[in-house]
Design a protein around this motif. Structure first.
Motif, PDB file in Angstrom:
ATOM      1  N   LYS A   1      15.216  53.450  19.229  1.00  5.71           N
ATOM      2  CA  LYS A   1      16.046  52.625  18.356  1.00  5.71           C
ATOM      3  C   LYS A   1      16.762  51.542  19.159  1.00  5.71           C
ATOM      4  O   LYS A   1      16.824  50.379  18.724  1.00  5.71           O
ATOM      5  N   LEU A   2      17.269  51.883  20.318  1.00  6.70           N
ATOM      6  CA  LEU A   2      17.956  50.892  21.137  1.00  6.70           C
ATOM      7  C   LEU A   2      16.997  49.806  21.611  1.00  6.70           C
ATOM      8  O   LEU A   2      17.373  48.627  21.692  1.00  6.70           O
ATOM      9  N   ASP A   3      15.751  50.160  21.910  1.00 10.15           N
ATOM     10  CA  ASP A   3      14.761  49.152  22.277  1.00 10.15           C
ATOM     11  C   ASP A   3      14.553  48.163  21.125  1.00 10.15           C
ATOM     12  O   ASP A   3      14.381  46.959  21.355  1.00 10.15           O
ATOM     13  N   LEU A   4      14.565  48.678  19.902  1.00  7.66           N
ATOM     14  CA  LEU A   4      14.419  47.804  18.745  1.00  7.66           C
ATOM     15  C   LEU A   4      15.624  46.873  18.618  1.00  7.66           C
ATOM     16  O   LEU A   4      15.484  45.678  18.326  1.00  7.66           O
ATOM     17  N   VAL A   5      16.812  47.408  18.846  1.00  7.38           N
ATOM     18  CA  VAL A   5      18.021  46.577  18.845  1.00  7.38           C
ATOM     19  C   VAL A   5      17.904  45.471  19.889  1.00  7.38           C
ATOM     20  O   VAL A   5      18.181  44.291  19.617  1.00  7.38           O
ATOM     21  N   ARG A   6      17.498  45.848  21.101  1.00  6.39           N
ATOM     22  CA  ARG A   6      17.375  44.862  22.184  1.00  6.39           C
ATOM     23  C   ARG A   6      16.331  43.800  21.847  1.00  6.39           C
ATOM     24  O   ARG A   6      16.484  42.626  22.213  1.00  6.39           O
ATOM     25  N   TYR A   7      15.276  44.192  21.154  1.00  7.77           N
ATOM     26  CA  TYR A   7      14.269  43.209  20.746  1.00  7.77           C
ATOM     27  C   TYR A   7      14.902  42.152  19.852  1.00  7.77           C
ATOM     28  O   TYR A   7      14.723  40.943  20.079  1.00  7.77           O
ATOM     29  N   TYR A   8      15.611  42.584  18.801  1.00  7.89           N
ATOM     30  CA  TYR A   8      16.189  41.601  17.884  1.00  7.89           C
ATOM     31  C   TYR A   8      17.258  40.756  18.570  1.00  7.89           C
ATOM     32  O   TYR A   8      17.436  39.580  18.227  1.00  7.89           O
ATOM     33  N   GLN A   9      17.952  41.315  19.534  1.00  6.13           N
ATOM     34  CA  GLN A   9      18.882  40.496  20.297  1.00  6.13           C
ATOM     35  C   GLN A   9      18.139  39.422  21.096  1.00  6.13           C
ATOM     36  O   GLN A   9      18.596  38.284  21.194  1.00  6.13           O
ATOM     37  N   ALA A  10      16.961  39.785  21.628  1.00  7.09           N
ATOM     38  CA  ALA A  10      16.195  38.858  22.462  1.00  7.09           C
ATOM     39  C   ALA A  10      15.612  37.704  21.663  1.00  7.09           C
ATOM     40  O   ALA A  10      15.470  36.589  22.187  1.00  7.09           O
ATOM     41  N   VAL A  11      15.255  37.957  20.393  1.00  4.99           N
ATOM     42  CA  VAL A  11      14.621  36.903  19.580  1.00  4.99           C
ATOM     43  C   VAL A  11      15.561  36.411  18.484  1.00  4.99           C
ATOM     44  O   VAL A  11      15.124  35.814  17.505  1.00  4.99           O
TER      45      VAL A  11
END
Length: 353
Positions: free
Chosen positions: A31-41
């Motif tokens: 879940k945190l990886d998904l959060v970091r993805y949306y932060q990145a894009v």
């Protein structure tokens, strides 16, 4: 599961519970990886979806678990969330989450949202619409759609259709749009299809945008009858790419650009440059690869400007004047004027014989 963490986003505190929970089993992203993805894009993503209503596809146990669509924001949601009342084809209303900023997106991710299905309107578009009322075949006034500012062409892979077939259809779509003075952009669907988008001037409602999509699909079939079809009925499509005009039906949502699909490989519905279409392999566009792609090449949709569908509406009027009926609508919509019978052609032949 690890303890919750708190993120400061857009002046809000967003709690992420169970951040180490595995959402995508192919590589073990959490879940945190998904959060970091949306932060990145965040910049290109919000450039496409900001202030649009969202239909949430929730997978609280990750992409391999059970899921459901959530139209309504729960009453337990924080009071800072922006919502807007939206209508379904039958007139039912609900309060949908608005993609106001990244905090809203991360709140939804924490709820287990692995799919954002995006309205082709902005919040409050109904109030700004000046389109005349529309009536179904029974004479009942239909809910207004408001200003619809995206044309969305879904190139649907029928059985036997390859990625190369889809790419051919995408290029044909781009060429036709360019001939009509319409700047179109392409993205992967995150699944098997390709989507072509055009940002629109704020001049048309959803019924008009669908009419433009029908006209585009029919013209593509006329020009490329062996490779492309506008046939709604699957039995009539054959081994051809279907241009799904009904993705533009009023109140219809489409899986959003830059959004992560609920698939074990965490594939992303990724906007790409037309120059990259030949080489792109959609399965390789994931939360593990897309952020670096954006960092290196930027946003291929970042320079979009609003377009006119007037040429397509003129084409639609010519089709109607030539005797063509409206294309079939999905079964959840009321029967529409000038719509052909909603009966599978082979079944209609049996009933008439």
């Amino acid at each position: 599961m690890s303890a919750s963490i708190e993120l400061e986003v857009d002046g809000r505190t967003v709690a992420i519970s169970n951040p180490d929970k595995v959402y995508f089993t192919q590589r073990g992203e959490t879940k945190l990886d998904l959060v970091r993805y949306y932060q990145a894009v965040a910049e290109p993503f919000l450039g496409v979806v900001r202030d649009r209503p969202l239909l949430l596809e929730r997978y609280p146990d990750g992409a391999s678990g059970k899921s459901w669509f959530q139209k309504r924001v729960p009453k337990t949601a924080p009071d800072w969330l922006h919502t807007v009342e939206v209508s379904t084809p039958n007139g039912t209303t609900s309060d949908a989450l608005v993609a106001h900023d990244l905090a809203h997106i991360l709140w939804a991710v924490n709820q287990g949202c692995l799919g954002f299905h995006v309205w082709p309107t902005h919040a409050g578009a109904e109030a700004r619409s000046t389109a005349p009322p529309v009536f179904d075949a029974a004479g009942t006034e239909l809910p207004p759609t408001g200003i619809t500012d995206e044309l969305r062409i879904d190139l649907d892979p029928s059985p036997g259709i390859t990625l190369d077939d889809l790419k051919f259809a995408a290029v044909c779509t781009r060429e036709l749009c360019a001939e009509l003075g319409i700047d179109s952009r392409v993205k992967t669907s995150g699944s098997r299809g390709l989507h072509i988008y055009a940002l629109l001037e704020p001049n048309w409602d959803g019924y008009q945008v669908r009419a433009a999509a029908v006209a585009l699909a029919r013209e593509l079939e006329r020009r490329h009858p062996e490779q492309i079809t506008a046939s709604w009925w699957k039995e009539e499509r054959g081994n051809r790419v279907f241009v799904d005009f009904n993705q533009n039906a009023p109140h219809r949502t489409v899986f959003g650009a830059w959004c992560v699909r609920p698939k074990v490989g965490a594939q992303v519905s990724t906007p790409i440059a037309w120059s990259d279409l030949d080489a792109v392999i959609p399965e390789e566009l994931t939360i593990a690869t897309v952020p670096a792609r954006v960092a290196e090449s930027g946003d291929p949709w970042g320079d979009r400007t609003p377009q006119s569908i007037a040429p397509l509406l003129e084409m639609s009027e010519r089709d109607m004047a030539a005797g063509l009926m409206d294309a079939p609508w999905p079964p959840v919509y009321p029967k529409m004027p000038n719509e052909p019978p909603r009966v599978q052609p082979s079944k209609a032949k049996k009933e008439s014989s």
